[in-house]
Write an enzyme that holds these catalytic residues in place. Structure first.
Site, PDB file in Angstrom:
ATOM      1  N   SER A 161      63.910   6.280  67.554  1.00 22.05           N
ATOM      2  CA  SER A 161      63.527   5.520  68.745  1.00 22.05           C
ATOM      3  C   SER A 161      64.786   4.892  69.335  1.00 22.05           C
ATOM      4  O   SER A 161      65.714   4.527  68.607  1.00 22.05           O
ATOM      5  CB  SER A 161      62.531   4.426  68.380  1.00 22.05           C
ATOM      6  OG  SER A 161      62.430   3.474  69.417  1.00 22.05           O
ATOM      7  N   HIS A 190      35.551  16.701  59.812  1.00 18.05           N
ATOM      8  CA  HIS A 190      35.462  15.800  60.965  1.00 18.05           C
ATOM      9  C   HIS A 190      36.748  14.996  61.133  1.00 18.05           C
ATOM     10  O   HIS A 190      36.732  13.769  61.286  1.00 18.05           O
ATOM     11  CB  HIS A 190      34.233  14.893  60.862  1.00 18.05           C
ATOM     12  CG  HIS A 190      32.950  15.653  60.963  1.00 18.05           C
ATOM     13  ND1 HIS A 190      32.343  15.937  62.158  1.00 18.05           N
ATOM     14  CD2 HIS A 190      32.183  16.245  60.001  1.00 18.05           C
ATOM     15  CE1 HIS A 190      31.243  16.638  61.944  1.00 18.05           C
ATOM     16  NE2 HIS A 190      31.130  16.846  60.641  1.00 18.05           N
TER      17      HIS A 190
END
Length: 501
Positions: A282, A160
């Site tokens: 970034s 899951h």
């Protein structure tokens, strides 16, 4: 003072080792050059056969072959490619200008673009399949090498998406991905068997009345046989669907692997770290190390699945026989194939350079109650209860431990006894050593020695077996390539025999 020589990407210690543009991006001119070279092989094989079958004279064949050899030397620029004519007619125009329509026009005897273009496509696809298989062999080799290093590196197994399930090893995880890529190789080999058949001689759709030898042309081009029915040969291109489906499945498998690495690379998990050369920075946040290579693999896999869906939509509405819809399908395949090559090679690099953190993995394996399935198994072994009864007892114990803020390794025999009294009306009386052993992640892994399990000795056996399979994959790839090389030599010899007649 600044010197002007500072690295622009100072957060990363190395430059990218992968293409930062889409994997499918190619060179249109080189693509036309390659297509021309494939056409030239088809032209030469066809002219040789026409001469051998006495459909055209040897002198005519020599004249045509001489110009084809010269064009092979000069390249695509020589034919003044006209997009309104397409590759074949641009080539024929080049030959007519040099030889006359009477001579050059005989090359197209007993042939049509309807069999020529699928043949060209099949030559392209079979080479791409071999390239993709080679890339998968490289990826599998990288996975096996890293698995050998981490046979005893215990980590949580998840279900899951992010829920602790049971302890495994990093090697066991890598082998699971490896085995999926092994199935991908089988799928590509199955596609190759369908692709490597010759449509030549199908002509427009109804074959020809000339006494051609389709088998001779197939042999000269390295095809394994014929697409026998002439309408099928010229009117169906499902080989492209099968090959693209294999690519889409392989990229789906890559995407699933990317997802796991992506998640475990986060600071929250911290079990893996991507090497700098597969990341980017970034523009504003100096600390960022973005795992863009994984993002590209996942994103471009989705685009390939979309391409496959479009290809299937186009072909399902195309009756047998030629049509312009073909072109859309033919043009879609190279995008998918090049995407696969870029993604697979990038993943091989990621795997080879991945920083693995065994201490963090072991710590995570001890958290999240992933060991308690073994505790239930021990109750079955020592207390003569059904697994469902043991499951209820351990489930209730886990609930109470979680409420109390305890971890799995803090569960005691007394806690189990309290839960057992509620479930079966009596305590279990398990020895504390049995409880401690059951809750040890390393012991969890060790006892799962069933075939295919994560126990170190079993994983070592699987690695050994898979290295043998990897060698077989390589042998079959080399065999296919040898066959193609031998066919190319045979075509060269056949051309020479006519030129020296």
């Amino acid at each position: 003072m600044p010197t002007g020589t500072e690295k622009f990407t100072s957060r990363l210690g190395s430059t990218p080792a992968f293409t930062t543009t889409p994997f499918s991006q190619g060179d249109p001119r080189q693509d036309r050059e390659d297509a021309l070279n494939r056409d030239l092989q088809l032209h030469k094989a066809h002219v040789v056969m026409l001469a051998e079958q006495s459909i055209i004279s040897v002198e005519t064949a020599k004249a045509i072959l001489a110009e084809l050899l010269e064009l092979e030397r000069l390249g695509i620029e020589a034919i003044s490619f006209d997009s309104s004519l397409g590759l074949y007619l641009s080539t024929e125009k080049y030959l007519v200008d040099r030889l006359s329509a009477d001579v050059a026009g005989r090359m197209h005897t007993a042939r049509s673009r309807n069999d020529l273009e699928p043949a060209n496509s099949r030559l392209y696809v079979r080479d791409k399949i071999n390239q993709i298989v080679q890339a998968l062999v490289g990826l599998k080799s990288a996975l096996l090498l890293r698995a050998t290093e981490h046979v005893e590196t215990v980590m949580p197994g998840y279900t899951h998406h992010s829920q602790h399930a049971q302890p495994i090893t990093f090697a066991h995880y890598l082998l699971a991905s490896h085995d999926a890529f092994s199935r991908d190789i089988r799928r590509f080999e199955q596609a190759y068997a369908v692709v490597n058949l010759s449509p030549m001689g199908g002509c427009a759709l109804a074959g020809t009345g000339f006494p051609i030898s389709r088998e001779r042309v197939a042999g000269l081009l390295g095809f394994d046989g014929l697409v026998e029915n002439s309408l099928d040969a010229t009117g169906h291109v499902d080989f492209l669907l099968q090959s693209t489906a294999a690519i889409a499945i392989a990229l789906s498998n890559l995407g699933r692997m990317s997802e796991g690495i992506y998640l475990w690379n986060t600071a929250e998990f911290g079990m893996l770290e991507l090497a700098d050369e597969y990341c980017s920075i970034s523009s504003i946040m100096p600390q960022k190390k973005n795992p863009v290579a994984l993002e590209m693999i996942r994103g471009e896999g989705i685009l390939v699945a979309s391409q496959l869906n479009g290809m299937m939509g186009i072909l399902k509405a195309l009756p047998p026989g030629g049509g312009r819809e073909w072109g859309y399908v033919h043009r879609a395949f190279p995008v998918c194939a090049n995407t696969a090559l870029g993604a697979i090679k990038t993943m091989a690099g990621i795997v080879s350079t991945l920083v693995v953190k065994p201490d963090v993995m072991a710590r995570r394996a001890a958290e999240g109650f992933s060991t308690v399935t073994e505790l239930a198994d021990q109750i079955v072994r020592h207390a003569d209860l059904s697994f469902r009864q043991a499951h209820h007892i351990v489930g209730l114990t886990t609930l109470e431990a979680a409420k109390a803020g305890k971890k799995a390794d803090e569960i005691t025999g007394a806690m189990l006894d309290a839960a057992a009294k509620e479930v079966i009306g009596r305590p279990l009386g398990l020895d504390e050593q049995v409880v401690r052993k059951a809750l040890d992640p390393f012991e969890n892994v060790r006892v799962r020695s069933v075939v295919g399990g994560p126990a170190p000795d079993e994983v070592r056996r699987m690695i050994e077996d898979r290295n043998a399979v990897l060698a077989q994959d390589t042998d079959r790839l080399e065999h296919r390539r040898r066959q193609l090389a031998q066919a190319a030599e045979g075509l060269q010899d056949a051309v020479a025999a006519i030129m020296h007649h």
